[in-house]
Design a protein around this motif. Sequence first.
Motif, PDB file in Angstrom:
ATOM      1  N   ARG A 161       0.853  -1.197   0.000  1.00  0.00           N
ATOM      2  CA  ARG A 161       0.000   0.000   0.000  1.00  0.00           C
ATOM      3  C   ARG A 161       0.881   1.237   0.000  1.00  0.00           C
ATOM      4  O   ARG A 161       1.651   1.469   0.930  1.00  0.00           O
ATOM      5  N   PHE A 162       0.794   2.037  -1.064  1.00  0.00           N
ATOM      6  CA  PHE A 162       1.563   3.265  -1.161  1.00  0.00           C
ATOM      7  C   PHE A 162       0.648   4.466  -0.973  1.00  0.00           C
ATOM      8  O   PHE A 162      -0.532   4.440  -1.351  1.00  0.00           O
ATOM      9  N   VAL A 188       3.991   8.402  -6.753  1.00  0.00           N
ATOM     10  CA  VAL A 188       2.720   7.686  -6.821  1.00  0.00           C
ATOM     11  C   VAL A 188       1.591   8.688  -7.057  1.00  0.00           C
ATOM     12  O   VAL A 188       1.421   9.638  -6.291  1.00  0.00           O
ATOM     13  N   SER A 191      -3.311   4.987  -6.334  1.00  0.00           N
ATOM     14  CA  SER A 191      -3.098   3.801  -5.508  1.00  0.00           C
ATOM     15  C   SER A 191      -4.394   3.014  -5.461  1.00  0.00           C
ATOM     16  O   SER A 191      -5.460   3.556  -5.151  1.00  0.00           O
ATOM     17  N   ASP A 193      -6.229  -0.491  -3.970  1.00  0.00           N
ATOM     18  CA  ASP A 193      -6.174  -1.623  -3.051  1.00  0.00           C
ATOM     19  C   ASP A 193      -6.758  -2.867  -3.696  1.00  0.00           C
ATOM     20  O   ASP A 193      -7.642  -2.785  -4.544  1.00  0.00           O
ATOM     21  N   ALA A 204      -0.012   0.553  -7.929  1.00  0.00           N
ATOM     22  CA  ALA A 204       0.154   2.003  -7.958  1.00  0.00           C
ATOM     23  C   ALA A 204       0.514   2.493  -9.353  1.00  0.00           C
ATOM     24  O   ALA A 204       1.324   1.868 -10.046  1.00  0.00           O
TER      25      ALA A 204
END
Length: 231
Positions: A161-162, A188, A191, A193, A204
């Motif tokens: 996760r970024f 980034v 993003s 999920d 990302a």
Amino acid sequence: MNKIVLFEDPETLRELEHSFVSRSDCALVTARTGAELLDAVRRERPRVVLLDASLPGTSGLAICRAIKADPALRATPVVFVSLPVEHDRCTEAGADGFVSRPASRARLLEAVRRFVPAVERASERLPLVLRVDYRGERGQEGFGFTRDLSPEGLFLKTRERFELAEVLELSFSLPVPGGRPIQAAGRVVRSTDAGADSHAAAGAGVVFHRLSAGDHLAISRFIRERNEQAP
């Protein structure tokens, strides 16, 4: 997904689909009547509305005034794509932007970019799976795989996760004889999920902000040659 609402206009629709929407995180929503367009604006809450001052069966100026008179919608940017003689009337109606017809691709995209914070793929992206080693600014280390690649950036498929605007150090190699590792840094800008969007890969979207001129040229040449070889 960013939305752009426009009155059904073949010329504008064609230019946007070809030059912008197909290479960005955007979707077009069209309407055939003024009532449909206002309903679409209320329903979709678009980033921008594109209108013509002279529309068949309705008035683009009246639609713009209706949008600007509605407290829930008045912040929605409205850009007119119309004849130069309509400029002053569009401005008086509350227009946030104006593109003269015939609308060049460059001027149309410039007007849309003002209001749509999408990551436009300025160069054609190549669907491609490459291993990418990364290091995040918060100490994350690992690897993922590209979904696509361009000289301006890539989409990195990973369950890491970024955060938006996070900077990643990236290393990958093009699948060419004697290909050396490409070292880049990217920011980034999207993003996703796992499971958040059934149509999107977890990972990302990254835009390069540090890439040598030689590596930029190598990626551009590689993509061009691959596309030329495609059937």
